[in-house]
Write an enzyme that holds these catalytic residues in place. Structure first.
Site, mmCIF file in Angstrom:
data_model
loop_
_atom_site.group_PDB
_atom_site.id
_atom_site.type_symbol
_atom_site.label_atom_id
_atom_site.label_comp_id
_atom_site.label_asym_id
_atom_site.label_seq_id
_atom_site.Cartn_x
_atom_site.Cartn_y
_atom_site.Cartn_z
ATOM 1 N N ASP A 138 34.529 15.058 -57.307
ATOM 2 C CA ASP A 138 34.966 13.909 -58.108
ATOM 3 C C ASP A 138 36.173 13.210 -57.502
ATOM 4 O O ASP A 138 36.949 13.812 -56.754
ATOM 5 C CB ASP A 138 35.327 14.363 -59.530
ATOM 6 N N LYS A 139 36.339 11.962 -57.872
ATOM 7 C CA LYS A 139 37.447 11.144 -57.372
ATOM 8 C C LYS A 139 38.795 11.859 -57.506
ATOM 9 O O LYS A 139 39.583 11.915 -56.566
ATOM 10 C CB LYS A 139 37.484 9.820 -58.147
#
Length: 303
Positions: A138-139
């Site tokens: 994830d970011k």
């Protein structure tokens, strides 16, 4: 143009067609399905329908999936933290805040943009938007990713992920004090029907298993290491919330009152796999980023 067929089941009676199709394939958003219906790419019993069509049992649905638009992803010079690289694979430590690959409306500043500037040879199996990408984080999760530089390497690494032989260990801080030292969460994950941007544990989800063990306990938090057996979207974040210990700093799955850390306290610290060409097992470890270390120090001092 790819074609798919689906027959409506009894328990889907009266459901809107766009809702049903967005659950048939978890990669399809409801908005995307609605656009296909408007464009005439969805037929029910060989007839065009509207987006609010209510399904009947045994309806025969035919979906013509249009080819994805070719988008121009531009190489961007970046200071990448590369741990290993040869002619086949590359291992990179992704910082928190960086998106792994471009998407429509977000074509710059991603890890892929930086990889394209760094090396001209990335596997093309995943198309123009995700060259070389075999798995994601994830970011706002930091840590190690393996990247395929050719199709042979890509297929080998994907097969290892499917066969669950890749080592993926994450460090995390969770809310609450976990009383037992070891645990396994075996609970299926799918897109949340109420909140399309989130994932959730649901009966009809995909098989998902996370192992964890406690590294240190604090007053209201626990420092854990999680090992992925499967790799579902947001898996650790969803599983830890499911058992009552959501990740600290997680804006999507954590409590509203949490630590200030610009995203979840989650770091993909250990990555191991068999090299696609040599057959040798390789393992890499990236230390905790500074903000994560500072969080642990603060918790130790408070404790």
């Amino acid at each position: 143009m790819e074609k798919m067929e689906h027959t409506i089941l009894e328990d889907q009676r009266g459901e809107r067609i766009d809702k049903v199709l967005s659950t048939v394939n978890k990669e399809w958003s409801r908005t995307q399905v609605q656009q296909w219906i408007k464009d005439g790419n969805v037929l029910v019993n060989e007839k065009k329908i509207k987006t609010n069509y209510k399904c009947n049992p045994n309806d025969k649905i035919e979906i013509s999936i249009p080819e994805p638009e070719e988008l121009d992803v531009v190489p961007e010079e970046m200071d990448l933290d590369i741990y290993y690289e040869d002619q086949d694979v590359l291992v990179v430590n992704k910082p928190k805040g960086m998106v792994v690959h471009p998407a429509p409306g977000h074509l710059t500043g991603t890890l892929v943009n930086g990889l394209m500037a760094h090396c001209k040879d990335l596997s093309g199996i995943n198309g123009v938007m995700r060259p070389g990408i075999v798995h994601r984080i994830d970011k706002d999760t930091s840590g190690l990713l393996m990247v395929a530089k050719n199709d042979l390497a890509h297929e080998s690494l994907v097969n290892q992920l499917v066969e669950k032989t890749v080592t993926r260990k994450y460090k995390a801080v969770v809310h609450g004090v976990i009383p037992h030292d070891y645990g396994t969460v075996d609970a299926p994950i799918a897109r949340d029907q109420k909140e399309r941007q989130s994932m959730a544990v649901t009966d009809n989800g995909k098989h998902a298993v996370t192992h964890f063990h406690v590294l240190e306990r604090f007053e209201n938090f626990t420092f854990v290491e999680c090992q992925l057996e499967t790799g579902r979207t947001h898996q650790i974040r969803v599983h830890m919330k499911y058992i009552g210990y959501p990740l600290a700093g997680d804006p999507k799955y954590g409590p509203k009152k949490t630590i200030q850390m610009n995203g979840q306290a989650l770091h993909a610290g250990i990555l191991g796999f068999v090299h696609p060409r040599s057959g040798e097992y390789m393992e890499f470890e990236a230390p905790l980023p500074t903000d994560f270390q500072q969080l642990l120090e603060k918790m130790k001092n408070n404790h």
